[in-house]
Design a protein around this motif. Structure first.
Motif: not given
Length: 238
Positions: A179-184, A211-216
């Motif tokens: 769920n990329f929207d919630m991740m963002a 690319r979104m910069g998430v930790y993991g």
């Protein structure tokens, strides 16, 4: 971005579920210790382990197996599933687990997770936010709660918890993409170490999360079904 191959343990076996449903289970191996050694040998830098029996029953049945896993490999392990007491946290950390993941207990009492992060260090305590829509689920994903994802996350981050694992239950084990929207939305919160879970369908999903910069990011079924290789995981992750 850190990429965590997932090992879910049910009755001593390595399994994967679809949408968290125990009746929709696939067995991928009979020895979690050997599976952990396999992923380390192929280049994994860390592992995500879930005691499914603990998640559904809250009894830590697979603790002995997880202790053997921690001793058999040299890379860090994070463990979740039924960790609902301070004693359970301490026992896992004493076994050599790097990070414990608190789920249902944190939903019932955010203060429990906040206190644990202060007691054992924020790097060693994560909170799992498992969601159905924008509502946080509990107890092996079969229970609901009145907590909303964003407000729950903000409460935890404001008071010293920094590692949050977000799973969209509807996507877990379905190979349809996270769920990329919630991740963002979560990634935009100050101070968050966000670990994405649920739905990874292949290497491109992992690249997008990176690319979104998430930790993991956690990958389970995609890895076991050959949709992403350990070579790609090593290439994308750190």
């Amino acid at each position: 971005m850190k990429i965590f191959p997932a090992i879910d343990i049910e009755d001593g076996h390595c399994v994967r579920l679809k949408q968290g449903k125990i009746e929709d289970l696939t067995v991928y191996g009979d020895d979690p210790v050997k599976m952990a050694q396999k992923w380390e040998k192929e280049g994994a830098k860390q592992l995500h382990v879930v005691d499914l029996d603990g998640a559904f029953k809250g009894n830590g049945e697979n603790k002995e197996i997880i202790g053997k896993m921690a001793k058999a490999i040299s890379i860090p392990i994070e463990v979740g599933g039924g960790i609902r007491t301070e004693q359970a946290i301490k026992e896992y950390l004493d076994l050599g687990v790097y990070r414990v993941i608190i789920g249902s207990k944190a939903v019932a009492s955010p203060y429990f997770a906040i206190r644990a992060a202060k007691e054992y260090g924020a790097d060693h305590v994560a909170v799992s936010i498992d969601a159905k829509g924008d509502e946080v689920a509990t107890h092996g994903w079969v229970g609901g709660s009145s907590r909303k994802v964003m407000t729950f996350a903000e409460t935890l981050l404001t008071h010293g918890v920094n590692t949050l694992i977000y799973t969209d239950i509807s996507r877990d084990g379905m190979l349809v993409g996270p769920n990329f929207d919630m991740m963002a939305k979560l990634q935009a919160l100050d101070g968050i170490h966000l670990i994405a879970s649920g739905g990874v369908s292949g290497a491109e999903d992992l690249r997008k999360l990176a690319r979104m910069g998430v930790y993991g990011a956690i990958t389970g079924k995609a890895l076991y079904e050959g949709k992403v290789s350990m070579r790609e995981i090593v290439e994308i992750g750190e």
